[in-house]
Scaffold this motif. Structure first.
Motif, PDB file in Angstrom:
ATOM      1  N   VAL A 167     -34.043  18.171  27.119  1.00  0.00           N
ATOM      2  CA  VAL A 167     -35.399  17.880  27.996  1.00  0.00           C
ATOM      3  C   VAL A 167     -35.821  18.416  28.770  1.00  0.00           C
ATOM      4  N   VAL A 168     -36.980  18.617  28.820  1.00  0.00           N
ATOM      5  CA  VAL A 168     -37.561  19.633  29.429  1.00  0.00           C
ATOM      6  C   VAL A 168     -38.940  18.717  30.611  1.00  0.00           C
ATOM      7  N   VAL A 169     -38.778  18.884  31.971  1.00  0.00           N
ATOM      8  CA  VAL A 169     -39.024  17.874  32.551  1.00  0.00           C
ATOM      9  C   VAL A 169     -40.648  18.630  33.817  1.00  0.00           C
ATOM     10  N   ALA A 170     -42.033  18.407  33.130  1.00  0.00           N
ATOM     11  CA  ALA A 170     -43.065  18.694  34.279  1.00  0.00           C
ATOM     12  C   ALA A 170     -42.556  18.537  35.304  1.00  0.00           C
ATOM     13  N   ALA A 171     -42.460  19.137  36.651  1.00  0.00           N
ATOM     14  CA  ALA A 171     -42.350  18.274  37.522  1.00  0.00           C
ATOM     15  C   ALA A 171     -43.125  19.173  38.826  1.00  0.00           C
ATOM     16  N   GLY A 172     -43.967  18.327  39.299  1.00  0.00           N
ATOM     17  CA  GLY A 172     -44.808  18.279  40.264  1.00  0.00           C
ATOM     18  C   GLY A 172     -43.975  17.937  41.758  1.00  0.00           C
ATOM     19  N   GLY A 173     -44.740  17.897  42.828  1.00  0.00           N
ATOM     20  CA  GLY A 173     -44.206  17.710  44.780  1.00  0.00           C
ATOM     21  C   GLY A 173     -43.857  19.522  44.963  1.00  0.00           C
ATOM     22  N   GLU A 174     -43.939  19.179  46.015  1.00  0.00           N
ATOM     23  CA  GLU A 174     -43.760  20.167  46.814  1.00  0.00           C
ATOM     24  C   GLU A 174     -42.322  20.625  47.629  1.00  0.00           C
ATOM     25  N   GLY A 175     -41.820  21.206  47.989  1.00  0.00           N
ATOM     26  CA  GLY A 175     -40.946  21.816  48.662  1.00  0.00           C
ATOM     27  C   GLY A 175     -39.187  22.342  48.033  1.00  0.00           C
ATOM     28  N   TYR A 176     -39.843  22.107  46.438  1.00  0.00           N
ATOM     29  CA  TYR A 176     -38.869  22.482  45.784  1.00  0.00           C
ATOM     30  C   TYR A 176     -38.919  24.257  45.665  1.00  0.00           C
ATOM     31  N   THR A 177     -37.535  24.985  45.045  1.00  0.00           N
ATOM     32  CA  THR A 177     -37.229  26.425  44.914  1.00  0.00           C
ATOM     33  C   THR A 177     -38.595  26.335  44.271  1.00  0.00           C
ATOM     34  N   ILE A 178     -37.978  26.290  43.109  1.00  0.00           N
ATOM     35  CA  ILE A 178     -39.038  26.438  41.377  1.00  0.00           C
ATOM     36  C   ILE A 178     -40.625  26.202  42.370  1.00  0.00           C
ATOM     37  N   ASN A 179     -40.802  25.839  42.670  1.00  0.00           N
ATOM     38  CA  ASN A 179     -42.803  25.507  43.179  1.00  0.00           C
ATOM     39  C   ASN A 179     -42.647  26.420  44.110  1.00  0.00           C
ATOM     40  N   ALA A 180     -42.186  26.624  44.638  1.00  0.00           N
ATOM     41  CA  ALA A 180     -42.200  27.828  45.887  1.00  0.00           C
ATOM     42  C   ALA A 180     -42.943  28.977  45.015  1.00  0.00           C
ATOM     43  N   ALA A 181     -41.846  29.134  43.833  1.00  0.00           N
ATOM     44  CA  ALA A 181     -41.734  30.715  43.354  1.00  0.00           C
ATOM     45  C   ALA A 181     -43.080  30.602  43.195  1.00  0.00           C
ATOM     46  N   TYR A 182     -43.097  29.595  42.269  1.00  0.00           N
ATOM     47  CA  TYR A 182     -44.467  29.427  41.255  1.00  0.00           C
ATOM     48  C   TYR A 182     -45.552  29.788  42.124  1.00  0.00           C
ATOM     49  N   ARG A 183     -45.601  29.246  43.073  1.00  0.00           N
ATOM     50  CA  ARG A 183     -47.025  29.341  44.419  1.00  0.00           C
ATOM     51  C   ARG A 183     -46.801  31.077  44.504  1.00  0.00           C
ATOM     52  N   VAL A 184     -45.642  32.292  44.322  1.00  0.00           N
ATOM     53  CA  VAL A 184     -45.849  33.432  44.901  1.00  0.00           C
ATOM     54  C   VAL A 184     -45.978  33.888  42.946  1.00  0.00           C
ATOM     55  N   GLY A 185     -46.218  33.099  41.347  1.00  0.00           N
ATOM     56  CA  GLY A 185     -46.291  34.119  40.737  1.00  0.00           C
ATOM     57  C   GLY A 185     -45.317  34.267  39.993  1.00  0.00           C
ATOM     58  N   VAL A 186     -43.496  34.029  40.462  1.00  0.00           N
ATOM     59  CA  VAL A 186     -43.213  34.067  39.281  1.00  0.00           C
ATOM     60  C   VAL A 186     -42.928  32.568  38.801  1.00  0.00           C
ATOM     61  N   PRO A 187     -42.690  32.769  37.401  1.00  0.00           N
ATOM     62  CA  PRO A 187     -42.073  31.820  36.630  1.00  0.00           C
ATOM     63  C   PRO A 187     -40.797  31.470  36.932  1.00  0.00           C
ATOM     64  N   SER A 188     -40.071  30.083  37.009  1.00  0.00           N
ATOM     65  CA  SER A 188     -39.298  29.689  37.609  1.00  0.00           C
ATOM     66  C   SER A 188     -38.957  28.361  36.589  1.00  0.00           C
ATOM     67  N   ILE A 189     -37.714  27.944  36.138  1.00  0.00           N
ATOM     68  CA  ILE A 189     -37.290  26.722  35.756  1.00  0.00           C
ATOM     69  C   ILE A 189     -35.802  26.235  36.830  1.00  0.00           C
ATOM     70  N   LEU A 190     -35.720  25.055  36.643  1.00  0.00           N
ATOM     71  CA  LEU A 190     -34.058  24.695  37.957  1.00  0.00           C
ATOM     72  C   LEU A 190     -33.610  23.558  36.227  1.00  0.00           C
ATOM     73  N   PRO A 191     -32.335  24.109  35.804  1.00  0.00           N
ATOM     74  CA  PRO A 191     -32.260  23.200  34.805  1.00  0.00           C
ATOM     75  C   PRO A 191     -30.543  22.581  34.934  1.00  0.00           C
ATOM     76  N   GLU A 192     -30.806  21.237  35.447  1.00  0.00           N
ATOM     77  CA  GLU A 192     -29.204  20.774  35.628  1.00  0.00           C
ATOM     78  C   GLU A 192     -28.321  19.926  34.208  1.00  0.00           C
ATOM     79  N   VAL A 193     -27.306  20.708  34.459  1.00  0.00           N
ATOM     80  CA  VAL A 193     -25.881  20.617  33.092  1.00  0.00           C
ATOM     81  C   VAL A 193     -24.792  19.832  34.233  1.00  0.00           C
ATOM     82  N   SER A 194     -24.018  18.957  33.673  1.00  0.00           N
ATOM     83  CA  SER A 194     -23.223  18.156  34.130  1.00  0.00           C
ATOM     84  C   SER A 194     -23.077  17.532  35.201  1.00  0.00           C
ATOM     85  N   GLY A 195     -22.495  16.745  35.647  1.00  0.00           N
ATOM     86  CA  GLY A 195     -22.593  15.159  36.511  1.00  0.00           C
ATOM     87  C   GLY A 195     -21.430  14.850  37.608  1.00  0.00           C
ATOM     88  N   ASN A 196     -21.095  14.531  38.710  1.00  0.00           N
ATOM     89  CA  ASN A 196     -20.698  14.362  39.611  1.00  0.00           C
ATOM     90  C   ASN A 196     -19.983  15.595  39.828  1.00  0.00           C
TER      91      ASN A 196
END
Ligand SMILES: [Zn+2]
Length: 311
Positions: A167-196
């Motif tokens: 699953v790939v999630v198109a994420a909006g919002g501000e304050g996140y690592t990847i959005n800040a990196a995108y703002r300075v022109g760096v393609p970026s993703i935040l993968p999530e694996v495993s829980g608890n």
């Protein structure tokens, strides 16, 4: 101890490792691995949330990569929130009680998490060509693997696709690592694996395979890489209801279960069983993650519902 990363590109194969002290205080471990052949510079961070151990262990293993294996430069910061790691914190940096992944792009005159975010955005992100910020379900969350990318950034979406989680999630919002990196022109993703906060060979291998698929996609390593599962990629947006009050949280749905609009997602009760709030879905989709803690406080995220996007 240094307060700056060493130069990322020197043209000579090398490994530099040690601790950075951009804010004073505890040293942040890093490794810089430059290959003999030129290529892109990839930044991998983990431990923004100090108890998401699958992501941290995946990054720790990346420290052992050798210059002969790669083109370009791999920079790994495996535990950004060092005090949070040591204290087994959920979400926050103990120094200021704030969630680092809500503080970007930070503030040079702010509290610890704001200054750390500012350092990453001004000193680290601008030097790299792509960025992976590894996460997972924290000690109080279960989840099925997914990858967030900043909505609207096609280069980030391509990285998320290459990472290969189902699953790939198109994420909006501000304050996140990847959005800040995108703002300075760096393609970026935040993968999530495993829980608890759990980690094991299977989940660390799943996350490592994703990192390798991205490195292959960027031309940093030769193939073959482990293929992503074939059952197709879903692109979704995420809706996250938050707790309307304090109490005990009783989820009605498990991770990956489908939900319809209006369906009950869970209840918040008091210890005597009175229902304080019934949480219903405003979206049709399926459960990406959920809070597994019995205790819940007003304003906390209860779960994420993923709604498939057309195309
Ligand atoms: Zn996290």
């Amino acid at each position: 101890m240094m307060n700056k990363l060493p130069p990322l590109r020197t043209g000579k194969p090398r490994v530099e490792q040690g601790y950075l002290q951009p804010l004073g205080g505890l040293g942040i471990p890093f490794s810089l691995i430059e290959g003999a052949a030129p290529g892109p510079c990839l930044l991998v961070t983990a431990g923004v949330h100090g108890s998401e151990y699958c992501s941290i262990e995946t990054a720790v293993r990346l420290l052992k990569r050798k210059p002969e294996e790669i083109k370009g430069t791999l920079v790994v910061l495996p535990i950004l929130n060092v005090q949070g790691f040591r204290q087994r914190s959920i979400y926050i940096m103990p120094e200021d009680g704030k969630n680092l992944n809500r503080m970007f792009p930070g503030d040079p005159d702010g509290s610890t998490s704001e200054r750390l975010a500012h350092w990453l955005v001004t000193e680290v992100y601008p030097q790299v060509d792509a960025y992976l910020d590894l996460h997972g379900g924290d000690l109080d969350e279960s989840l099925a693997p997914f990858t967030l990318f900043p909505s609207g950034c096609e280069r980030s979406r391509a990285l998320a696709t290459a990472f290969g989680l189902p699953v790939v999630v198109a994420a909006g919002g501000e304050g996140y690592t990847i959005n800040a990196a995108y703002r300075v022109g760096v393609p970026s993703i935040l993968p999530e694996v495993s829980g608890n906060g759990l980690w094991g060979e299977d989940t660390v291998e799943e996350m490592t395979a994703g990192v390798e698929r991205v490195m292959h996609h960027l031309g940093m390593i030769a193939g073959p890489v482990k293929q992503a599962p074939e059952d197709g990629l879903q692109v979704v947006t995420m809706w996250v209801p938050s707790a309307p009050c304090d109490g005990l949280w009783y989820a009605a749905k498990e991770v990956s279960e489908p939900v319809a609009v209006g369906e009950v997602l869970g209840e918040i009760r008091d210890v005597f069983g009175s229902v304080f709030a019934t949480v219903r879905s405003e979206k049709e989709g399926f459960i990406l993650y959920r809070l597994t803690s019995l205790a819940v406080n007003k304003g906390e995220a209860l779960l994420g519902v993923g709604t498939p996007l057309a195309g």
